[in-house]
Design a protein around this motif. Sequence first.
Motif, PDB file in Angstrom:
ATOM      1  N   ARG A 187      15.064  18.764 -13.842  1.00 55.50           N
ATOM      2  CA  ARG A 187      15.387  19.583 -14.947  1.00 55.50           C
ATOM      3  C   ARG A 187      16.817  19.264 -15.106  1.00 55.50           C
ATOM      4  N   VAL A 188      17.277  18.742 -16.399  1.00 56.59           N
ATOM      5  CA  VAL A 188      18.513  18.124 -16.491  1.00 56.59           C
ATOM      6  C   VAL A 188      18.989  18.961 -18.022  1.00 56.59           C
ATOM      7  N   VAL A 189      20.063  19.829 -17.663  1.00 59.39           N
ATOM      8  CA  VAL A 189      20.661  20.388 -18.831  1.00 59.39           C
ATOM      9  C   VAL A 189      21.941  19.329 -19.568  1.00 59.39           C
ATOM     10  N   VAL A 190      21.611  19.046 -20.910  1.00 56.37           N
ATOM     11  CA  VAL A 190      22.738  18.126 -21.306  1.00 56.37           C
ATOM     12  C   VAL A 190      23.461  18.993 -22.027  1.00 56.37           C
ATOM     13  N   ALA A 191      24.735  18.839 -22.157  1.00 55.85           N
ATOM     14  CA  ALA A 191      25.713  19.484 -22.956  1.00 55.85           C
ATOM     15  C   ALA A 191      25.843  18.491 -24.322  1.00 55.85           C
ATOM     16  N   MET A 192      25.671  19.186 -25.382  1.00 55.23           N
ATOM     17  CA  MET A 192      25.282  18.373 -26.605  1.00 55.23           C
ATOM     18  C   MET A 192      26.329  18.888 -27.558  1.00 55.23           C
ATOM     19  N   SER A 193      27.086  17.897 -27.731  1.00 60.43           N
ATOM     20  CA  SER A 193      28.392  18.515 -29.099  1.00 60.43           C
ATOM     21  C   SER A 193      27.939  18.110 -30.381  1.00 60.43           C
ATOM     22  N   GLY A 194      26.732  17.351 -30.534  1.00 55.00           N
ATOM     23  CA  GLY A 194      26.238  16.933 -31.665  1.00 55.00           C
ATOM     24  C   GLY A 194      26.720  15.569 -32.296  1.00 55.00           C
ATOM     25  N   GLY A 195      27.581  14.816 -31.344  1.00 53.30           N
ATOM     26  CA  GLY A 195      27.889  13.565 -31.641  1.00 53.30           C
ATOM     27  C   GLY A 195      26.850  12.589 -30.963  1.00 53.30           C
ATOM     28  N   VAL A 196      27.141  11.473 -31.143  1.00 51.13           N
ATOM     29  CA  VAL A 196      26.300  10.242 -30.914  1.00 51.13           C
ATOM     30  C   VAL A 196      26.281  10.275 -29.411  1.00 51.13           C
ATOM     31  N   ASP A 197      27.473  10.525 -28.664  1.00 53.63           N
ATOM     32  CA  ASP A 197      27.431   9.975 -26.985  1.00 53.63           C
ATOM     33  C   ASP A 197      26.422  11.026 -26.451  1.00 53.63           C
ATOM     34  N   SER A 198      26.402  12.327 -26.643  1.00 53.17           N
ATOM     35  CA  SER A 198      25.543  13.279 -25.925  1.00 53.17           C
ATOM     36  C   SER A 198      24.220  13.264 -26.416  1.00 53.17           C
ATOM     37  N   SER A 199      24.024  12.817 -27.716  1.00 55.90           N
ATOM     38  CA  SER A 199      22.774  12.576 -28.209  1.00 55.90           C
ATOM     39  C   SER A 199      21.904  11.576 -27.470  1.00 55.90           C
ATOM     40  N   VAL A 200      22.887  10.584 -27.447  1.00 50.74           N
ATOM     41  CA  VAL A 200      22.223   9.543 -26.562  1.00 50.74           C
ATOM     42  C   VAL A 200      21.823   9.581 -25.208  1.00 50.74           C
ATOM     43  N   VAL A 201      22.459  10.345 -24.530  1.00 54.44           N
ATOM     44  CA  VAL A 201      22.281  10.872 -23.130  1.00 54.44           C
ATOM     45  C   VAL A 201      20.677  11.717 -23.191  1.00 54.44           C
ATOM     46  N   ALA A 202      20.864  12.612 -24.017  1.00 55.45           N
ATOM     47  CA  ALA A 202      19.660  13.358 -23.959  1.00 55.45           C
ATOM     48  C   ALA A 202      18.490  12.565 -24.188  1.00 55.45           C
ATOM     49  N   ALA A 203      18.349  11.832 -25.458  1.00 51.28           N
ATOM     50  CA  ALA A 203      17.252  10.842 -25.642  1.00 51.28           C
ATOM     51  C   ALA A 203      16.904   9.836 -24.590  1.00 51.28           C
ATOM     52  N   MET A 204      17.883   9.326 -23.995  1.00 47.05           N
ATOM     53  CA  MET A 204      17.959   8.556 -22.767  1.00 47.05           C
ATOM     54  C   MET A 204      17.055   9.137 -21.808  1.00 47.05           C
ATOM     55  N   LEU A 205      17.500  10.222 -21.131  1.00 52.20           N
ATOM     56  CA  LEU A 205      16.998  11.015 -20.013  1.00 52.20           C
ATOM     57  C   LEU A 205      15.475  11.480 -20.561  1.00 52.20           C
ATOM     58  N   ALA A 206      15.496  11.836 -21.656  1.00 53.14           N
ATOM     59  CA  ALA A 206      13.870  12.174 -22.069  1.00 53.14           C
ATOM     60  C   ALA A 206      12.940  11.054 -22.098  1.00 53.14           C
ATOM     61  N   GLU A 207      13.564   9.784 -22.612  1.00 52.99           N
ATOM     62  CA  GLU A 207      12.567   8.679 -22.544  1.00 52.99           C
ATOM     63  C   GLU A 207      12.313   8.180 -21.024  1.00 52.99           C
ATOM     64  N   GLU A 208      12.979   8.658 -19.897  1.00 54.36           N
ATOM     65  CA  GLU A 208      12.824   8.253 -18.777  1.00 54.36           C
ATOM     66  C   GLU A 208      11.845   9.451 -18.316  1.00 54.36           C
ATOM     67  N   GLY A 209      11.490  10.477 -18.960  1.00 53.11           N
ATOM     68  CA  GLY A 209      10.641  11.564 -18.407  1.00 53.11           C
ATOM     69  C   GLY A 209      11.360  12.574 -17.815  1.00 53.11           C
ATOM     70  N   TYR A 210      12.534  12.811 -17.990  1.00 52.73           N
ATOM     71  CA  TYR A 210      13.069  14.062 -17.438  1.00 52.73           C
ATOM     72  C   TYR A 210      12.763  15.212 -18.099  1.00 52.73           C
ATOM     73  N   ASP A 211      12.670  16.259 -17.651  1.00 50.77           N
ATOM     74  CA  ASP A 211      12.807  17.646 -18.297  1.00 50.77           C
ATOM     75  C   ASP A 211      13.943  18.032 -18.784  1.00 50.77           C
ATOM     76  N   VAL A 212      14.239  17.593 -19.819  1.00 51.52           N
ATOM     77  CA  VAL A 212      15.565  17.779 -20.526  1.00 51.52           C
ATOM     78  C   VAL A 212      15.704  19.137 -21.472  1.00 51.52           C
ATOM     79  N   VAL A 213      16.905  19.765 -21.174  1.00 53.00           N
ATOM     80  CA  VAL A 213      17.164  21.045 -22.130  1.00 53.00           C
ATOM     81  C   VAL A 213      18.495  20.714 -22.811  1.00 53.00           C
ATOM     82  N   GLY A 214      18.650  20.954 -23.840  1.00 57.33           N
ATOM     83  CA  GLY A 214      19.936  20.669 -24.815  1.00 57.33           C
ATOM     84  C   GLY A 214      20.525  21.910 -24.868  1.00 57.33           C
ATOM     85  N   VAL A 215      21.931  22.040 -24.917  1.00 54.87           N
ATOM     86  CA  VAL A 215      22.730  22.997 -24.941  1.00 54.87           C
ATOM     87  C   VAL A 215      23.851  22.800 -25.635  1.00 54.87           C
ATOM     88  N   THR A 216      24.323  23.548 -26.623  1.00 50.31           N
ATOM     89  CA  THR A 216      25.459  23.396 -27.703  1.00 50.31           C
ATOM     90  C   THR A 216      26.064  24.603 -27.546  1.00 50.31           C
TER      91      THR A 216
END
Length: 381
Positions: free
Chosen positions: A22-51
């Motif tokens: 499980r990975v919590v991704v700190a999402m600011s709403g910008g392109v950088d953190s959004s790409v991190v979340a999408a990248m990890l989700a694509e790799e199969g991680y259990d992603v949880v976004g927090v803003t």
Amino acid sequence: MALDETQPLNSLGIPKRPQDTRVVVAMSGGVDSSVVAAMLAEEGYDVVGVTLQLYDHGAALAKKGACCAGQDIHDARRVADTIGFPHYVLDYENMFREAVIDEFADAYLAGATPVPCIRCNERVKFKDLLATARDLDADCMATGHYIQRKMGPNGPELHRAADPNRDQSYFLFSTTREQLEYLRFPLGHLKSKAETRALAARYGLSVADKPDSQDICFVPNGNYASVIEKLRPGAADPGEIVDMDGNVLGQHRGVIHYTIGQRRGLGIGGLSEPLYVVKLDPETRRVVVGPKEALARKDVPVREINWLGDAPFTSATEWHALVRIRSTRPPRPAIIRPLSEEQAVVELLEPEEGVSPGQACVFYEEGTTRVLGGGWIWRGY
């Protein structure tokens, strides 16, 4: 879930399968953190976004397009919906005001030039948000910062980003060893922001072309003084502009309108040589000006040091390193002389102009990309 040491390390350096991580991704709403979340989700991680909502949806002090309010919260939620992972918004407004905005205002009133983005990372994102990630049983927390975490012989190390133009090490020097164990920075190895935007387009993210945020998030149009006046009514009391001998050259409209090294807008024309702000004295409400050479400093007092070197900070009488005294300047050779675990005097081998209290002084290892920590410049300027 206990770690299985026989399991190969995944791409985040954790001995688990991605789907069990499980990975919590700190999402600011910008392109950088959004790409991190999408990248990890694509790799199969259990992603949880927090803003984090840091102020009332942009209505208080925030400017249009600032992070962590209004449209950016909506953008982060839309990315989570598009990719298909849970997303939470946490109200940190009071905490942000107390831990970041109030100190910013008070530091400015004291004649310093603070860097609130560092305090936000230190006191909010990498402290309370990180604790929240642990509460969510996450194995780690990932952010969109451009910096690298590398494993060294004594554990994880902090290194500058592969793209020097995007490197955010100056703003992350206060990251502690304990935090570094838990944090991940998946974008630090990218060579350019163009690569990040290309990934965002490939993932079909609505923020692929979203402009980068500029300046301090809660300061409209970079106008610090207007924010200080709003936070601390009556702060902009007028006073005297004096030379280094105390001779009055003119009047100013408030110390908060000036910064060390400033030349333009002093309102004291007709002089034989250009003058610069060399000191701010809030107690006497005086702005001290002098020739450009008066700005040059070699000795820089630093406190609140966070040391990331392998040996204890005070185990040596001096450390030879590179230091950066402003985010916009390249690292320069220096000698760091510890006074205690948290204080030191930094001797710049070549004098620097515009050394200002409230700015960070960040340490780098010579000949490598490693960040050795840093501290806050204080007193005497």
